[in-house]
Scaffold this active site. Structure first.
Site, PDB file in Angstrom:
ATOM      1  CE  LYS A 188     -22.899  -9.514  23.556  1.00  0.00           C
ATOM      2  NZ  LYS A 188     -21.513  -9.450  23.908  1.00  0.00           N
ATOM      3  CB  ILE A 189     -25.104  -4.629  18.920  1.00  0.00           C
ATOM      4  CG1 ILE A 189     -25.867  -4.862  20.395  1.00  0.00           C
ATOM      5  CG2 ILE A 189     -26.111  -3.454  18.222  1.00  0.00           C
ATOM      6  CD1 ILE A 189     -25.950  -3.950  21.515  1.00  0.00           C
ATOM      7  CB  THR A 205     -27.943   2.395  19.452  1.00  0.00           C
ATOM      8  OG1 THR A 205     -26.971   1.624  18.930  1.00  0.00           O
ATOM      9  CG2 THR A 205     -29.009   2.974  18.735  1.00  0.00           C
ATOM     10  NE  ARG A 244     -23.804   2.386  28.513  1.00  0.00           N
ATOM     11  CZ  ARG A 244     -24.852   1.664  28.019  1.00  0.00           C
ATOM     12  NH1 ARG A 244     -25.422   1.745  27.117  1.00  0.00           N
ATOM     13  NH2 ARG A 244     -24.817   0.404  28.694  1.00  0.00           N
ATOM     14  CG  ASP A 288     -31.619   4.849  22.069  1.00  0.00           C
ATOM     15  OD1 ASP A 288     -32.853   5.095  22.397  1.00  0.00           O
ATOM     16  OD2 ASP A 288     -31.439   3.658  22.584  1.00  0.00           O
ATOM     17  CD  GLU A 337     -28.294   7.666  28.674  1.00  0.00           C
ATOM     18  OE1 GLU A 337     -28.213   7.788  27.588  1.00  0.00           O
ATOM     19  OE2 GLU A 337     -28.966   6.463  29.109  1.00  0.00           O
ATOM     20  CG  HIS A 339     -30.543   4.192  27.119  1.00  0.00           C
ATOM     21  ND1 HIS A 339     -29.526   4.511  27.697  1.00  0.00           N
ATOM     22  CD2 HIS A 339     -30.417   2.683  26.757  1.00  0.00           C
ATOM     23  CE1 HIS A 339     -28.545   3.374  27.736  1.00  0.00           C
ATOM     24  NE2 HIS A 339     -29.101   2.394  26.842  1.00  0.00           N
ATOM     25  CD  GLN A 340     -37.930   4.375  22.114  1.00  0.00           C
ATOM     26  OE1 GLN A 340     -38.204   5.307  22.366  1.00  0.00           O
ATOM     27  NE2 GLN A 340     -38.716   3.435  21.218  1.00  0.00           N
ATOM     28  CB  ALA A 341     -31.825   0.981  21.143  1.00  0.00           C
TER      29      ALA A 341
HETATM   30  N1  NAD Z   1     -29.188   1.754  23.469  1.00  0.00           N
HETATM   31  C1  NAD Z   1     -29.480   0.539  24.208  1.00  0.00           C
HETATM   32  O1  NAD Z   1     -30.410   0.395  24.574  1.00  0.00           O
HETATM   33  C2  NAD Z   1     -28.079  -0.359  24.481  1.00  0.00           C
HETATM   34  C3  NAD Z   1     -28.330  -1.617  24.886  1.00  0.00           C
HETATM   35  C4  NAD Z   1     -27.273  -2.716  24.900  1.00  0.00           C
HETATM   36  C5  NAD Z   1     -26.135  -2.274  24.636  1.00  0.00           C
HETATM   37  N2  NAD Z   1     -25.785  -0.930  24.170  1.00  0.00           N
HETATM   38  C6  NAD Z   1     -24.490  -0.666  23.867  1.00  0.00           C
HETATM   39  O2  NAD Z   1     -23.809  -1.141  22.817  1.00  0.00           O
HETATM   40  C7  NAD Z   1     -22.434  -1.608  23.072  1.00  0.00           C
HETATM   41  C8  NAD Z   1     -22.232  -2.873  22.369  1.00  0.00           C
HETATM   42  O3  NAD Z   1     -22.944  -3.692  22.877  1.00  0.00           O
HETATM   43  P1  NAD Z   1     -22.538  -5.304  22.436  1.00  0.00           P
HETATM   44  O4  NAD Z   1     -23.473  -6.173  22.947  1.00  0.00           O
HETATM   45  O5  NAD Z   1     -22.539  -5.354  20.847  1.00  0.00           O
HETATM   46  O6  NAD Z   1     -20.918  -5.542  22.968  1.00  0.00           O
HETATM   47  P2  NAD Z   1     -19.957  -6.535  22.486  1.00  0.00           P
HETATM   48  O7  NAD Z   1     -18.849  -6.659  23.828  1.00  0.00           O
HETATM   49  O8  NAD Z   1     -20.400  -7.881  22.011  1.00  0.00           O
HETATM   50  O9  NAD Z   1     -19.201  -5.766  21.270  1.00  0.00           O
HETATM   51  C9  NAD Z   1     -18.436  -4.478  21.558  1.00  0.00           C
HETATM   52  C10 NAD Z   1     -17.448  -4.566  20.461  1.00  0.00           C
HETATM   53  O10 NAD Z   1     -16.673  -3.331  20.397  1.00  0.00           O
HETATM   54  C11 NAD Z   1     -15.487  -3.614  20.344  1.00  0.00           C
HETATM   55  N3  NAD Z   1     -14.610  -2.522  20.954  1.00  0.00           N
HETATM   56  C12 NAD Z   1     -14.099  -2.348  22.150  1.00  0.00           C
HETATM   57  N4  NAD Z   1     -13.207  -1.235  22.453  1.00  0.00           N
HETATM   58  C13 NAD Z   1     -13.396  -0.796  20.949  1.00  0.00           C
HETATM   59  C14 NAD Z   1     -12.587   0.483  20.471  1.00  0.00           C
HETATM   60  N5  NAD Z   1     -11.963   1.173  21.258  1.00  0.00           N
HETATM   61  N6  NAD Z   1     -12.850   0.667  19.115  1.00  0.00           N
HETATM   62  C15 NAD Z   1     -13.713   0.022  18.460  1.00  0.00           C
HETATM   63  N7  NAD Z   1     -14.381  -0.946  18.900  1.00  0.00           N
HETATM   64  C16 NAD Z   1     -14.364  -1.440  20.211  1.00  0.00           C
HETATM   65  C17 NAD Z   1     -15.137  -4.825  21.025  1.00  0.00           C
HETATM   66  O11 NAD Z   1     -13.806  -5.618  20.635  1.00  0.00           O
HETATM   67  C18 NAD Z   1     -16.618  -5.691  20.714  1.00  0.00           C
HETATM   68  O12 NAD Z   1     -16.156  -6.301  19.404  1.00  0.00           O
HETATM   69  C19 NAD Z   1     -22.560  -1.719  24.549  1.00  0.00           C
HETATM   70  O13 NAD Z   1     -21.269  -1.418  25.325  1.00  0.00           O
HETATM   71  C20 NAD Z   1     -23.478  -0.755  25.213  1.00  0.00           C
HETATM   72  O14 NAD Z   1     -22.944   0.585  25.533  1.00  0.00           O
HETATM   73  C21 NAD Z   1     -26.769   0.016  24.087  1.00  0.00           C
END
Ligand code: NAD
Length: 260
Positions: A90-91, A169, A171, A195, A200, A232-234
Site C-alpha cells: 500500500k505505502i 520508514t 522498521r 523514521d 527505538e 516514528h512520525q511518518a
Molecule cells: N513509520 C511509520 O509510521 C509506519 C507506519 C505504517 C507502516 N510502517 C511500516 O511500513 C511497512 C509497509 O506497510 P504497507 O502498509 O505498505 O504494508 P503492505 O502489507 O501493504 O505492503 C508490504 C509489501 O512488502 C512486501 N514484502 C513482504 N516481504 C518482503 C520481502 N522479504 N522483501 C520485499 N518485499 C516484501 C509484501 O509482499 C507487500 O507487497 C509496514 O510493514 C510497517 O513496518 C511504518
C-alpha cells in the site's frame, strides 16, 4: 498477559513484528490496524528524500542562526534519477506514484511482485542486487520479517551506488545500524533518513533532551551531518490518527461483541 485475564491485544499500528503469535498461541486475540493512511507514510517518505537531498534540515538551522551561506547545501535534481523501492504494498505503491510525478525512474523489489501495479504506475521489478546497483535513492517499505531483518547490512550496502540516499520508514531492524555507521564513516552513503531505529523503544516518543544518550549507535547516527532521524512520525497525520482511532474502536466492538 493471558494469566492476567487479557482477552484482546489491540495494536494501533500496521506492523505486527512486535508480537509473537506463536507464543500467544490463541490464548487471547490480537488485532492491528492494517491500513490507516498509507498516504501519510508515503508522503512523509518523499519529504525525507527531499529534505536530505536538498539539506533543508541544515538550512533551517542555519538561517535561524543568521547564517545565510549556502555552502555545502547542494543537492541533485530528482528528475531523471532512479529510485529503488523495496516493498510495493500500500505505502510503496503510493510512494511510487508520487515519485513518478517527479519524473523519477522507479525500480522495485517485492517478494510478491504486483505486475498490474507495475504496468499502471510505470515501474519495473528487478532483483535486489540490481536494485542496489542502479538506485540513486533506496526506500524501505516492506515489513520486518525473518527474511528482511538486517537486509541492509555491510554486504548489501557495498552493492549500492556511492552516494546513495537511503530512507527507512519501514522498521528499524531492516537496517543493521552498526553497519550503517561504518558505511557512513566510509562515505559510501550520501545521506540517510530514518523514521525508525532498531532500538527505538528505548527513546522514541519520549523527551530525553536532558538525559545522556547511552545508546552509542544512536548517538553516533545523530552526529552525522548527513543523517536525518525522526521519531516514528511518518504515520502522524490527522487523517491517519482519526482512522486508527475509529478502526481500533470498531475492532473492540466486533471482537469483544460489545453492543452499540
Ligand atoms: N513509520 C511509520 O509510521 C509506519 C507506519 C505504517 C507502516 N510502517 C511500516 O511500513 C511497512 C509497509 O506497510 P504497507 O502498509 O505498505 O504494508 P503492505 O502489507 O501493504 O505492503 C508490504 C509489501 O512488502 C512486501 N514484502 C513482504 N516481504 C518482503 C520481502 N522479504 N522483501 C520485499 N518485499 C516484501 C509484501 O509482499 C507487500 O507487497 C509496514 O510493514 C510497517 O513496518 C511504518
Amino acid at each position: 498477559m493471558a494469566e492476567n485475564g487479557i482477552k484482546l491485544l489491540a495494536m494501533r499500528c500496521a506492523g505486527f513484528n512486535n508480537v509473537s503469535l506463536k507464543d500467544i498461541h490463541n490464548r487471547f486475540k490480537v488485532a492491528r490496524v492494517p491500513a490507516y493512511s498509507p498516504h501519510a507514510i508515503a508522503e512523509y517518505t518523499v519529504a525525507l528524500i527531499l529534505a536530505v537531498n536538498r539539506k533543508i534540515h541544515k538550512a533551517y538551522v542555519r538561517t535561524r542562526e543568521g547564517n545565510f551561506s549556502i555552502n555545502g547545501l547542494m543537492g541533485f535534481d530528482l528528475n531523471g534519477k532512479t529510485a529503488g523501492i523495496i516493498g510495493t504494498g500500500k505505502i510503496g505503491q503510493i510512494l511510487i506514484k508520487i515519485l513518478r510525478g517527479f519524473n523519477v525512474k522507479v525500480i522495485a523489489y517485492d517478494l510478491f511482485p504486483n505486475q498490474k501495479a507495475a504496468e499502471e504506475l510505470g515501474f519495473d521489478y528487478v532483483s535486489l542486487d540490481d536494485l542496489y546497483a542502479q538506485s540513486d535513492i533506496i526506500s524501505l517499505n516492506c515489513p520486518l520479517t525473518k527474511e528482511t531483518q538486517y537486509m541492509i547490512n555491510r554486504k548489501s550496502m557495498l552493492k549500492m551506488k556511492d552516494g546513495v540516499i537511503l530512507v527507512n520508514t519501514g522498521r528499524g531492524m531492516l537496517i543493521d545500524s552498526a553497519d550503517l555507521v561504518e558505511a557512513l564513516k566510509d562515505k559510501k552513503i550520501g545521506a540517510v533518513a530514518l523514521d525508525v531505529y532498531e532500538e527505538e523503544e528505548n527513546y522514541f516518543f519520549e523527551d530525553k533532551s536532558t538525559q545522556v544518550i547511552e545508546d552509542d549507535i544512536l548517538g553516533r547516527l545523530l552526529s552525522f551531518y548527513n543523517v536525518l532521524l525522526t521519531s516514528h512520525q511518518a504515520y502522524f497525520t490527522k487523517e491517519a490518527v482519526d482512522a486508527i482511532t475509529l478502526a481500533t474502536l470498531n475492532l473492540l466492538k466486533t471482537l469483544l461483541k460489545v453492543k452499540n
